[in-house]
Design an enzyme around this catalytic site. Sequence first.
Site, PDB file in Angstrom:
ATOM      1  N   SER A   1       5.048   5.303  -1.152  1.00 32.51           N
ATOM      2  CA  SER A   1       5.686   6.418  -0.452  1.00 32.51           C
ATOM      3  C   SER A   1       6.934   5.932   0.274  1.00 32.51           C
ATOM      4  CB  SER A   1       4.716   7.053   0.541  1.00 32.51           C
ATOM      5  OG  SER A   1       3.619   7.637  -0.135  1.00 32.51           O
TER       6      SER A   1
ATOM      7  N   GLU B   1       9.460   5.038   5.375  1.00 30.17           N
ATOM      8  CA  GLU B   1       8.130   4.431   5.477  1.00 30.17           C
ATOM      9  C   GLU B   1       8.157   3.036   4.848  1.00 30.17           C
ATOM     10  OE1 GLU B   1       3.574   5.212   3.880  1.00 30.17           O
ATOM     11  OE2 GLU B   1       4.791   6.919   4.518  1.00 30.17           O
TER      12      GLU B   1
ATOM     13  N   ARG C   1       1.866   5.441  10.938  1.00 30.37           N
ATOM     14  CA  ARG C   1       2.511   4.348  10.210  1.00 30.37           C
ATOM     15  C   ARG C   1       3.234   3.370  11.141  1.00 30.37           C
ATOM     16  NH1 ARG C   1      -0.595   6.621   7.751  1.00 30.37           N
ATOM     17  NH2 ARG C   1      -0.413   7.619   5.717  1.00 30.37           N
TER      18      ARG C   1
END
Length: 323
Positions: free
Chosen positions: A246, A316, A197
């Site tokens: 998320s 995130e 990520r």
Amino acid sequence: MTMTQPDNFWFTDSGEAPTCAVDGAGDMLVSMDGIRGKLTRDAPLAKLVWFKTGGNADWLFEPADLDDLCAFVERLDEGTPIMGLGLGSNMIIRDGGVPGVVIRLGKAFSTVKNLGDCRLECGGGASGILVSSTARDAAIAGLEFLRGIPGTVGGFVRMNGGAYGREVSDVLIDCDVLMPNGEFITLPAADLEYSYRHSALPEGAVVVTARFQGEPGDPKEIGAEMDRIAQAREESQPLRTKTGGSTFKNPEGQKAWQLVDAAGCRGLTMGGAQVSEKHTNFLINTGDATSADIEGLGEEVRRRVYENSGVTLEWEIQRVGRP
């Protein structure tokens, strides 16, 4: 020439295209001579993000096409903050708004083209659903996972978006990027230094095009896998709420939702924000949350998880703007 500002958009009194845009202090932001896109001052952003919260952008620019975008960015003063905005699916816009210029890529950047040899060229504003569907129709396998990423190409190329066992780094060939200084460059995937990520793209860089590599496949099998992904998301995630995807990255070897659940945070609330009962790695706006509620709840979840397990969860979701 006198400037008027109907609906927060700068026009001349004659109704012609604006020749300049000025900020609240009367200072010129940029010459608009020849710029064809739409520039809005003090632009509301809450309606453009999934949480439906947050303040305004100092400026919101929606370019007509790539040449228009390049010309606009080249004219900005050095150091002007720039932020790209896609679907706003994995983002908290803080209540104080976003400084500088927010760039939103529209239809001109939302095309997907089959290049042959199982390659697709995708605009930065194209959705994951459009990319995966185009791949299916072209009998290109390996891109089905993009069906499970609720965002646009620009965002998930920047963040190495992933779902269901695959990441963008697995399929990206290269991408065209407009840098904050106005330079337009093509970067091979290796130069993005991908990790979980994360990429090496600097703040203010806008991904305008990306090329993906798939492999030969059967459209029926590809479609079946996309349907499986869509059903799995529907069953496990609070998709029909005001959410942001998320919230926390999965720590190595662990699942963030399990750590959140073990810390007793399922259903936890703060103001109008709540930890989802359906999937504890999702925060939701129950109706009247502020961005401060949502971010504050996330920080409280991080605190409780650390106290319970010793694990520090990493965000995130992008959190941008002024508190």
